[in-house]
Design a protein around this motif. Structure first.
Motif, PDB file in Angstrom:
ATOM      1  N   LEU A 473     -10.997  -2.547  -6.902  1.00  0.00           N
ATOM      2  CA  LEU A 473     -11.381  -2.965  -5.557  1.00  0.00           C
ATOM      3  C   LEU A 473     -11.495  -4.491  -5.483  1.00  0.00           C
ATOM      4  O   LEU A 473     -11.065  -5.122  -4.498  1.00  0.00           O
ATOM      5  CB  LEU A 473     -12.705  -2.311  -5.182  1.00  0.00           C
ATOM      6  N   ALA A 474     -12.058  -5.111  -6.542  1.00  0.00           N
ATOM      7  CA  ALA A 474     -12.158  -6.583  -6.585  1.00  0.00           C
ATOM      8  C   ALA A 474     -10.767  -7.222  -6.566  1.00  0.00           C
ATOM      9  O   ALA A 474     -10.532  -8.245  -5.887  1.00  0.00           O
ATOM     10  CB  ALA A 474     -12.922  -7.009  -7.834  1.00  0.00           C
ATOM     11  N   LEU A 475      -9.825  -6.603  -7.295  1.00  0.00           N
ATOM     12  CA  LEU A 475      -8.451  -7.127  -7.328  1.00  0.00           C
ATOM     13  C   LEU A 475      -7.792  -7.030  -5.953  1.00  0.00           C
ATOM     14  O   LEU A 475      -7.052  -7.953  -5.536  1.00  0.00           O
ATOM     15  CB  LEU A 475      -7.627  -6.354  -8.357  1.00  0.00           C
ATOM     16  N   ILE A 476      -8.031  -5.939  -5.237  1.00  0.00           N
ATOM     17  CA  ILE A 476      -7.445  -5.784  -3.903  1.00  0.00           C
ATOM     18  C   ILE A 476      -8.052  -6.804  -2.944  1.00  0.00           C
ATOM     19  O   ILE A 476      -7.338  -7.439  -2.146  1.00  0.00           O
ATOM     20  CB  ILE A 476      -7.650  -4.358  -3.379  1.00  0.00           C
ATOM     21  N   TYR A 477      -9.377  -6.982  -3.002  1.00  0.00           N
ATOM     22  CA  TYR A 477     -10.022  -7.994  -2.149  1.00  0.00           C
ATOM     23  C   TYR A 477      -9.453  -9.379  -2.447  1.00  0.00           C
ATOM     24  O   TYR A 477      -9.215 -10.191  -1.534  1.00  0.00           O
ATOM     25  CB  TYR A 477     -11.529  -7.998  -2.391  1.00  0.00           C
ATOM     26  N   GLN A 478      -9.214  -9.659  -3.737  1.00  0.00           N
ATOM     27  CA  GLN A 478      -8.623 -10.946  -4.123  1.00  0.00           C
ATOM     28  C   GLN A 478      -7.203 -11.062  -3.584  1.00  0.00           C
ATOM     29  O   GLN A 478      -6.802 -12.118  -3.060  1.00  0.00           O
ATOM     30  CB  GLN A 478      -8.633 -11.078  -5.643  1.00  0.00           C
ATOM     31  N   GLN A 479      -6.443  -9.951  -3.689  1.00  0.00           N
ATOM     32  CA  GLN A 479      -5.053  -9.944  -3.219  1.00  0.00           C
ATOM     33  C   GLN A 479      -4.980 -10.198  -1.714  1.00  0.00           C
ATOM     34  O   GLN A 479      -4.082 -10.885  -1.227  1.00  0.00           O
ATOM     35  CB  GLN A 479      -4.414  -8.581  -3.552  1.00  0.00           C
ATOM     36  N   PRO A 484     -15.316 -13.185  -0.308  1.00  0.00           N
ATOM     37  CA  PRO A 484     -16.731 -12.778  -0.404  1.00  0.00           C
ATOM     38  C   PRO A 484     -16.897 -11.358  -0.964  1.00  0.00           C
ATOM     39  O   PRO A 484     -17.741 -11.118  -1.815  1.00  0.00           O
ATOM     40  CB  PRO A 484     -17.216 -12.877   1.048  1.00  0.00           C
ATOM     41  N   LYS A 485     -16.048 -10.453  -0.468  1.00  0.00           N
ATOM     42  CA  LYS A 485     -16.146  -9.072  -0.967  1.00  0.00           C
ATOM     43  C   LYS A 485     -15.667  -8.978  -2.411  1.00  0.00           C
ATOM     44  O   LYS A 485     -16.182  -8.185  -3.200  1.00  0.00           O
ATOM     45  CB  LYS A 485     -15.348  -8.127  -0.087  1.00  0.00           C
ATOM     46  N   ALA A 486     -14.658  -9.797  -2.749  1.00  0.00           N
ATOM     47  CA  ALA A 486     -14.160  -9.803  -4.120  1.00  0.00           C
ATOM     48  C   ALA A 486     -15.251 -10.251  -5.082  1.00  0.00           C
ATOM     49  O   ALA A 486     -15.473  -9.631  -6.133  1.00  0.00           O
ATOM     50  CB  ALA A 486     -12.939 -10.707  -4.239  1.00  0.00           C
ATOM     51  N   LEU A 487     -15.965 -11.319  -4.723  1.00  0.00           N
ATOM     52  CA  LEU A 487     -17.050 -11.803  -5.576  1.00  0.00           C
ATOM     53  C   LEU A 487     -18.173 -10.773  -5.666  1.00  0.00           C
ATOM     54  O   LEU A 487     -18.758 -10.556  -6.733  1.00  0.00           O
ATOM     55  CB  LEU A 487     -17.588 -13.125  -5.029  1.00  0.00           C
ATOM     56  N   SER A 488     -18.481 -10.140  -4.527  1.00  0.00           N
ATOM     57  CA  SER A 488     -19.530  -9.126  -4.506  1.00  0.00           C
ATOM     58  C   SER A 488     -19.177  -7.951  -5.425  1.00  0.00           C
ATOM     59  O   SER A 488     -20.031  -7.433  -6.146  1.00  0.00           O
ATOM     60  CB  SER A 488     -19.747  -8.629  -3.081  1.00  0.00           C
TER      61      SER A 488
END
Length: 515
Positions: A473-479, A484-488
């Motif tokens: 999920l963090a990778l998708i938010y980064q992509q 903010p969601k990626a860091l969270s």
């Protein structure tokens, strides 16, 4: 005259054994007293035919009570007997001195005997007719006592010999029932199962799911794709040495017994028909990988129960209560232990009973019953098959489908994975988060990031400690540059497992790229 009484006594016993199918339980050394019994339509009659003379009611009463208590311990009565009557027939020259008539019709002297009857055949020759009426014996005992003493002794001796002959013939008949086939096939099946077990161990282990599937275990997914032969091959596979040892022990004792009773060919037909039906029941009710001869073995118990219906007296005299106890114990134990495939056990038990009706016992010809049993078996197996096909809770079981998804991942069949997850989610309880994760994984590889993000967000909401889902999920938010969601998401990962360097590296990377 004593010799006359002997003649009447033995004449009655021969009549009961020859004409009324009474079984001789015991006889005194000098054949002064006989004990016989007959069970029919849930009613049992026990008959004592004695030459003993009792002068007083008290002595007669004590004798009646003692014999009833001794006899009831010897007899293994069929289950569900509604009425047990004990008949004491005394063939004497004269009746007891005091009044004994209260003993003629009374309650039994144990809790198993309902009625106790006493008949004194002396001056009152109608007593045997009363006995016939109470025990539902049609007709009467007609005979003439020879006038010549030598002829009387000769005829009495012939009757005694006839009783001994009938007793021996009955014993031989029982022995013949248990010797209709030598248990060669049971030993062959044991050998095959042991050999195949060691082949599994050599191939990678009998507890290894991949090895079991490769060698033919019951695997619902493969069966739904057409590999129905697994209902047979799974009968020869066992999961672990204890599983093999218990089943082979049962096959040694129960299999050899059934093969002796039914003969070789009938035994083999029962074994395989029960095993096939047990495998189908396992397919219908149990989503897990399964193997073992349990369904076929329970079918052999079914064959013994069928034998019990055909030969109830022999069955309960030899093994009946033990067989019933073992069957009930195994079924109760099966419902108590989750790992036991109770569907295969019960399915095999029922099929074994029906299959016994198809092959029938040796020397029992009942073609119409066999035809009916064949039709019943066919409908039974087809019915279980139809139920299994439509039982979505089993066929879309989450554990089973996760196993299937693992196979599909190795072949990169992502569309199939998404279909399986969508079909399985309505029936998922414990692993719905994992199913969502795998569907998101398939969508990521097909670059459907929005769908993948939606599934991963559901997965972590259902299972907050799901590290792999948080990471993807963090990778998708980064992509998608949702920093903010990626860091969270990465912070959640570090909180779950701060020692994993990969999570800290990702956190630093997102921080650098974030505006």
């Amino acid at each position: 005259m004593y010799i006359k009484n002997q003649f009447v006594q033995n004449k009655l016993v021969v009549h009961l054994m020859e004409k009324e199918q009474f079984e001789l339980l015991s006889l005194s050394t000098k054949q002064e007293e006989y004990l016989l019994w007959k069970s029919n339509k849930r009613k049992t009659d026990i008959v004592r035919v004695s030459l003993k003379q009792y002068d007083w009611k008290r002595d007669l009463s004590n004798s009646v009570e003692n014999i009833e208590k001794q006899a009831i311990q010897k007899i293994k009565l069929p289950l569900f007997q509604n009425h047990i009557a004990f008949h004491h027939i005394f063939i004497t020259d004269y009746e007891p001195v005091d009044s004994w008539e209260s003993l003629a019709d009374s309650s039994g002297h144990t809790n198993k005997i309902d009625k106790s009857y006493v008949y004194v055949y002396g001056e009152n020759t109608e007593e045997i007719d009363h006995f016939f009426e109470r025990s539902n014996i049609a007709g009467s005992l007609d005979f003439e006592v020879p006038d010549n003493i030598l002829e009387l002794e000769y005829q009495t001796e012939l009757l005694k010999q006839r009783i001994n002959q009938l007793h021996k013939e009955a014993h031989k008949e029982i022995q013949a029932i248990f010797n209709r086939g030598k248990p060669r096939l049971s030993y062959l099946l044991i050998a095959l199962n042991v050999i195949i077990f060691f082949l599994l161990e050599y191939a990678g282990g009998s507890t290894n799911p991949e090895v079991l599937i490769e060698y033919g275990a019951k695997y619902n997914i493969a069966m739904l794709e057409g590999e129905w032969w697994r209902v047979i091959t799974s009968m020869f596979l066992h999961i672990g040495f204890l599983h093999l040892a218990l089943n082979m022990l049962a096959l040694y004792f129960i299999g050899t017994l059934v093969e002796r009773i039914y003969g070789n060919v009938r035994f083999l037909v029962i074994y395989f028909l029960a095993g096939i039906a047990g495998g189908m029941a396992s397919f219908a009710l149990n989503p897990s990988i399964a193997a073992g001869a349990s369904g076929a073995l329970f079918g052999l118990f079914g064959a013994l129960l069928f034998f019990g219906i055909k030969y109830p007296r022999v069955f309960f005299k030899t093994m009946g209560l033990n067989v019933i106890f073992i069957v009930i114990l195994n079924i109760v134990f099966g419902f108590s232990v989750q790992q036991i495939d109770n569907g295969a056990h019960i399915g095999g038990l029922i099929a074994g009973f029906i299959a016994s009706g198809i092959v029938m016992l040796p020397k029992n010809k009942a073609y119409m019953q066999q035809l009916i049993a064949s039709v019943v078996y066919l409908f039974y197996v087809l019915g279980v098959f139809a139920y299994g096909i439509s039982n979505d809770e089993v066929q879309f079981n989450e554990t089973l489908q996760l196993q299937r998804i693992q196979e599909l991942l190795s072949h990169q069949e992502y569309n199939e994975i998404k279909v399986i997850v969508s079909e399985s989610l309505p029936y998922a309880d414990d692993f719905s988060a994992e199913l969502l994760f795998y569907r998101s994984f398939a969508n990521i590889h097909q670059e459907s990031f929005d769908l993948a993000q939606e599934d991963l967000e559901k997965a972590v909401s259902q299972k907050p400690d799901f590290e792999e889902a948080w990471y993807n999920l963090a990778l998708i938010y980064q992509q998608t540059e949702n920093y903010p969601k990626a860091l969270s998401a990465v912070e959640q990962l570090i909180e779950l497992n701060s020692e994993k360097e990969e999570y800290n590296t990702l956190y630093n990377e997102i921080q650098k790229t974030a505006p």
